[in-house]
Design a protein around this motif. Structure first.
Motif, PDB file in Angstrom:
ATOM      1  N   ASN A  28      42.834  31.592  38.593  1.00  0.00           N
ATOM      2  CA  ASN A  28      44.142  31.771  39.204  1.00  0.00           C
ATOM      3  C   ASN A  28      45.106  32.264  38.124  1.00  0.00           C
ATOM      4  OD1 ASN A  28      45.013  29.436  37.748  1.00  0.00           O
ATOM      5  ND2 ASN A  28      44.246  28.145  39.406  1.00  0.00           N
ATOM      6  N   GLN A  29      46.390  32.337  38.411  1.00  0.00           N
ATOM      7  CA  GLN A  29      47.345  32.890  37.452  1.00  0.00           C
ATOM      8  C   GLN A  29      47.593  31.985  36.247  1.00  0.00           C
ATOM      9  OE1 GLN A  29      50.466  33.738  40.129  1.00  0.00           O
ATOM     10  NE2 GLN A  29      51.198  31.638  40.265  1.00  0.00           N
ATOM     11  N   ASP A  30      47.098  30.757  36.283  1.00  0.00           N
ATOM     12  CA  ASP A  30      47.249  29.833  35.160  1.00  0.00           C
ATOM     13  C   ASP A  30      45.985  29.679  34.333  1.00  0.00           C
ATOM     14  OD1 ASP A  30      49.943  29.169  35.820  1.00  0.00           O
ATOM     15  OD2 ASP A  30      49.177  27.888  37.427  1.00  0.00           O
ATOM     16  N   ASN A  31      44.850  30.121  34.843  1.00  0.00           N
ATOM     17  CA  ASN A  31      43.564  29.962  34.167  1.00  0.00           C
ATOM     18  C   ASN A  31      42.829  31.292  34.127  1.00  0.00           C
ATOM     19  OD1 ASN A  31      43.438  26.956  33.777  1.00  0.00           O
ATOM     20  ND2 ASN A  31      43.772  27.046  35.990  1.00  0.00           N
ATOM     21  N   VAL A  32      43.076  32.059  33.081  1.00  0.00           N
ATOM     22  CA  VAL A  32      42.445  33.364  32.911  1.00  0.00           C
ATOM     23  C   VAL A  32      41.321  33.218  31.881  1.00  0.00           C
ATOM     24  CG1 VAL A  32      42.813  35.767  32.301  1.00  0.00           C
ATOM     25  CG2 VAL A  32      44.603  34.507  33.493  1.00  0.00           C
ATOM     26  N   ILE A  33      40.121  33.624  32.252  1.00  0.00           N
ATOM     27  CA  ILE A  33      38.947  33.443  31.400  1.00  0.00           C
ATOM     28  C   ILE A  33      38.815  34.583  30.400  1.00  0.00           C
ATOM     29  CG2 ILE A  33      36.429  33.264  31.387  1.00  0.00           C
ATOM     30  CD1 ILE A  33      36.729  32.226  34.322  1.00  0.00           C
ATOM     31  N   GLU A  47      41.880  45.160  22.629  1.00  0.00           N
ATOM     32  CA  GLU A  47      41.852  43.734  22.327  1.00  0.00           C
ATOM     33  C   GLU A  47      41.121  42.979  23.438  1.00  0.00           C
ATOM     34  OE1 GLU A  47      45.871  42.421  21.681  1.00  0.00           O
ATOM     35  OE2 GLU A  47      46.266  44.081  20.333  1.00  0.00           O
ATOM     36  N   LEU A  48      40.406  41.923  23.040  1.00  0.00           N
ATOM     37  CA  LEU A  48      39.657  41.092  23.971  1.00  0.00           C
ATOM     38  C   LEU A  48      40.070  39.637  23.754  1.00  0.00           C
ATOM     39  CD1 LEU A  48      36.169  41.534  25.149  1.00  0.00           C
ATOM     40  CD2 LEU A  48      36.595  39.362  24.044  1.00  0.00           C
ATOM     41  N   TYR A  49      40.344  38.941  24.858  1.00  0.00           N
ATOM     42  CA  TYR A  49      40.783  37.548  24.811  1.00  0.00           C
ATOM     43  C   TYR A  49      39.869  36.693  25.669  1.00  0.00           C
ATOM     44  CZ  TYR A  49      45.213  39.358  23.022  1.00  0.00           C
ATOM     45  OH  TYR A  49      46.176  39.972  22.267  1.00  0.00           O
ATOM     46  N   LEU A  50      39.535  35.499  25.175  1.00  0.00           N
ATOM     47  CA  LEU A  50      38.831  34.488  25.943  1.00  0.00           C
ATOM     48  C   LEU A  50      39.725  33.263  26.013  1.00  0.00           C
ATOM     49  CD1 LEU A  50      35.201  34.709  24.514  1.00  0.00           C
ATOM     50  CD2 LEU A  50      36.001  35.501  26.745  1.00  0.00           C
ATOM     51  N   PHE A  51      40.038  32.835  27.227  1.00  0.00           N
ATOM     52  CA  PHE A  51      40.908  31.676  27.442  1.00  0.00           C
ATOM     53  C   PHE A  51      42.181  31.771  26.600  1.00  0.00           C
ATOM     54  CE2 PHE A  51      36.644  30.311  28.580  1.00  0.00           C
ATOM     55  CZ  PHE A  51      36.865  29.827  29.855  1.00  0.00           C
ATOM     56  N   SER A  52      42.826  32.928  26.602  1.00  0.00           N
ATOM     57  CA  SER A  52      44.102  33.243  25.949  1.00  0.00           C
ATOM     58  C   SER A  52      44.049  33.282  24.424  1.00  0.00           C
ATOM     59  CB  SER A  52      45.223  32.298  26.422  1.00  0.00           C
ATOM     60  OG  SER A  52      45.109  31.031  25.823  1.00  0.00           O
ATOM     61  N   ILE A  79      51.346  36.518  34.203  1.00  0.00           N
ATOM     62  CA  ILE A  79      50.141  35.847  33.713  1.00  0.00           C
ATOM     63  C   ILE A  79      49.925  36.037  32.208  1.00  0.00           C
ATOM     64  CG2 ILE A  79      49.003  36.041  35.946  1.00  0.00           C
ATOM     65  CD1 ILE A  79      47.146  38.145  34.507  1.00  0.00           C
ATOM     66  N   ARG A  80      50.815  36.765  31.540  1.00  0.00           N
ATOM     67  CA  ARG A  80      50.592  37.010  30.109  1.00  0.00           C
ATOM     68  C   ARG A  80      50.407  35.744  29.283  1.00  0.00           C
ATOM     69  NH1 ARG A  80      54.963  41.699  29.299  1.00  0.00           N
ATOM     70  NH2 ARG A  80      55.925  40.474  30.932  1.00  0.00           N
ATOM     71  N   PRO A  81      51.168  34.660  29.514  1.00  0.00           N
ATOM     72  CA  PRO A  81      50.898  33.455  28.713  1.00  0.00           C
ATOM     73  C   PRO A  81      49.471  32.921  28.904  1.00  0.00           C
ATOM     74  CG  PRO A  81      53.028  33.278  29.766  1.00  0.00           C
ATOM     75  CD  PRO A  81      52.355  34.497  30.348  1.00  0.00           C
TER      76      PRO A  81
END
Length: 120
Positions: free
Chosen positions: A11-16, A38-43, A106-108
């Motif tokens: 959802n908008q609070d939990n981005v994998i 750039e690649l992000y895992l769990f922010s 959702i950026r944060p």
């Protein structure tokens, strides 16, 4: 806007998984090419920890010129429908991509901060 953010989450609070990079739009062909810088895992940014066989395979940090010189194609989507809340496109391999505008930024959750150096 210079960068395109793309990700997968619950959802908008939990981005994998989040990808961030420049995008290129060809209005005549309704095509959007997406670069991945750039690649992000769990922010958390993990770009520098991605093994070379994965980063090479996904074109991490590759410019449109480098794709052209190597005679390969960057990830490209052909826009087939849009509204004020969503965008639908066909991927280069024939799959369908659906992006939805969410209520909150959702950026944060995707990139770990609200103050970024990128123009998303």
């Amino acid at each position: 806007e210079q960068c395109f953010g793309n990700g997968v989450g619950f959802n908008q609070d939990n981005v994998i998984l989040s990808l961030l990079g420049p995008h290129y739009f060809n209005a005549k062909r309704r095509q959007m090419g997406i670069g991945i810088d750039e690649l992000y895992l769990f922010s958390h940014e993990v770009t520098e920890f991605v093994p070379s066989f994965i980063s090479d395979g996904m074109g991490l940090g590759k410019t449109p010129e480098e794709y052209h010189d190597s005679k390969s194609r960057m990830p490209t989507f052909t826009i087939i429908g849009a509204s004020d809340r969503s965008l639908i496109a066909r991927g280069g391999t024939g799959g369908i991509a659906i992006w939805t505008r969410l209520e909150r930024d959702i950026r944060p959750a995707a990139y770990g901060t609200t103050t970024m150096n990128h123009n998303i």
